[in-house]
Write a protein that holds these residues in place. Sequence first.
Motif, mmCIF file in Angstrom:
data_model
loop_
_atom_site.group_PDB
_atom_site.id
_atom_site.type_symbol
_atom_site.label_atom_id
_atom_site.label_comp_id
_atom_site.label_asym_id
_atom_site.label_seq_id
_atom_site.Cartn_x
_atom_site.Cartn_y
_atom_site.Cartn_z
ATOM 1 N N LEU A 1 6.634 -34.868 -35.867
ATOM 2 C CA LEU A 1 5.431 -34.666 -35.176
ATOM 3 C C LEU A 1 4.575 -35.900 -34.723
ATOM 4 O O LEU A 1 4.583 -36.641 -35.750
ATOM 5 C CB LEU A 1 4.481 -33.598 -35.982
ATOM 6 C CG LEU A 1 3.435 -32.691 -35.370
ATOM 7 C CD1 LEU A 1 4.007 -31.617 -34.335
ATOM 8 C CD2 LEU A 1 2.418 -32.181 -36.401
ATOM 9 N N ILE A 2 4.298 -36.103 -33.578
ATOM 10 C CA ILE A 2 3.659 -37.438 -33.194
ATOM 11 C C ILE A 2 2.045 -36.908 -32.909
ATOM 12 O O ILE A 2 1.979 -36.323 -31.948
ATOM 13 C CB ILE A 2 4.410 -37.963 -31.926
ATOM 14 C CG1 ILE A 2 5.843 -38.512 -32.178
ATOM 15 C CG2 ILE A 2 3.862 -39.287 -31.550
ATOM 16 C CD1 ILE A 2 6.687 -38.707 -30.943
ATOM 17 N N ALA A 3 1.526 -37.197 -33.764
ATOM 18 C CA ALA A 3 0.083 -36.599 -33.766
ATOM 19 C C ALA A 3 -0.870 -37.774 -33.691
ATOM 20 O O ALA A 3 -0.722 -39.127 -33.928
ATOM 21 C CB ALA A 3 -0.231 -36.013 -35.277
ATOM 22 N N PRO A 4 -2.203 -37.352 -33.131
ATOM 23 C CA PRO A 4 -3.115 -38.329 -33.043
ATOM 24 C C PRO A 4 -3.827 -38.850 -34.251
ATOM 25 O O PRO A 4 -3.648 -38.165 -35.390
ATOM 26 C CB PRO A 4 -4.329 -37.847 -32.403
ATOM 27 C CG PRO A 4 -4.225 -36.196 -32.581
ATOM 28 C CD PRO A 4 -2.504 -36.190 -32.707
ATOM 29 N N SER A 5 -4.123 -40.229 -34.408
ATOM 30 C CA SER A 5 -4.803 -40.588 -35.664
ATOM 31 C C SER A 5 -5.618 -39.924 -36.458
ATOM 32 O O SER A 5 -5.908 -39.791 -37.631
ATOM 33 C CB SER A 5 -5.010 -42.086 -35.663
ATOM 34 O OG SER A 5 -5.932 -42.247 -34.442
#
Length: 415
Positions: free
Chosen positions: A299-303
């Motif tokens: 999962l490439i998630a926002p900070s």
Amino acid sequence: MLQEINFDGIVGPSHNYGGLSLGNLASAKNANHTSYPRAAALQGLEKMRHNLRLGLPQGILLPHPRPDLAWLESLGASMESAAPIPAWAMSASPMWTANAATVSPAPDTRDGKCHLSVANLVTMPHRSHEWPNTLKQLRLAFAGPGFAVHGPVPAPFGDEGAANHMRLAPSHGEAGVEIFVYGRSGGAFPARQHRMACEAVAAHHGLDPERTLFVEQAEEAIAAGAFHNDVVAVADGLTLFAHEQAFADRASFYAQLERLLPEVRIVEVPAARVSLADAIASYLFNAQLVTLPSGEQALIAPSEAHAVPAVRDYLEELVAGNGPIRATHFVDVRQSMANGGGPACLRLRVVADPAEVDPRFMVDENKLDRLAQVIGATWPETIDSAHLADPALHEQIAAARAALLEALALQGEDL
């Protein structure tokens, strides 16, 4: 070989906070704040660079000409007209390419081509004039015989593209189940995806009716600020990652899905663990769910998702467990997030052979370096919403876009 390519929108030099998107809580919260177009575009490039280093193919779509003077003229308006008309014409919203089109890969379609239907985006004035330029880009990037690019569904049937579309399949080369998510209303907020638009796109793409689902988004999700399905659900491979309150009738939807794909893995986040409000504030589901070359999902998630305690704790348990999602990567796209678009908003997924795509729309690290130099030298550092009508700003924006096209060898194209 078929691969999933993420086509990210390059954040345009007119990036500003007009607060134009009704139902998008982040957009409304930051209305009329000073924006940072250069930083926004560079953050987007860094996200692309991060994904390239994970072994994921990466493409781009381009900023549109701004201000859109022809569209203003069609309204009998100008950049001197009363607000919010100038902001409508200056919007950099094409950066969110999840709304550019709906894509059906070749294994799902009757003619064995990858079909793309440009989204009409008719619900919001600032987005309604995007589709002609987007269509030009799609027809250039996907001009090969393996693609079919369609014009928009006619108004009034609102279509907002892949942000309301999911696909589940055992692999990119196998037939999958395509899921179109539509809405009805969300209290004071409009539903932007019409069921009729979903049905029209499915028909144009030649999808198998037996493997195509039309699912209603929960009204409570729209009312809470989930203006697109990708704010509360995301899918990849055989994994559906969704909030408990994402769908109007989740039991029926899950039963249909399990009938069509018995091996599907439904990862549902309970509202008791992560509230709808926290999910939307963090953009937990507006993450890129991807399958890495190793076969593991990440999962490439926002900070921002790491900054919300309930979300951070849930994600730590998720990746430590035995489920399909094995890693989380946090990326900084704060300028986009402040206008209501996270990592998933910034990309359009296309399953295709990268060799069949116009190479000018594909990137590697060296090309990203060149684009970063152009953006650093030409993009405005800041834009104050009170100065959107400034002719000097318009000249800078036009020159910046021209420099980008030249760097990509696209300066002679009608874009």
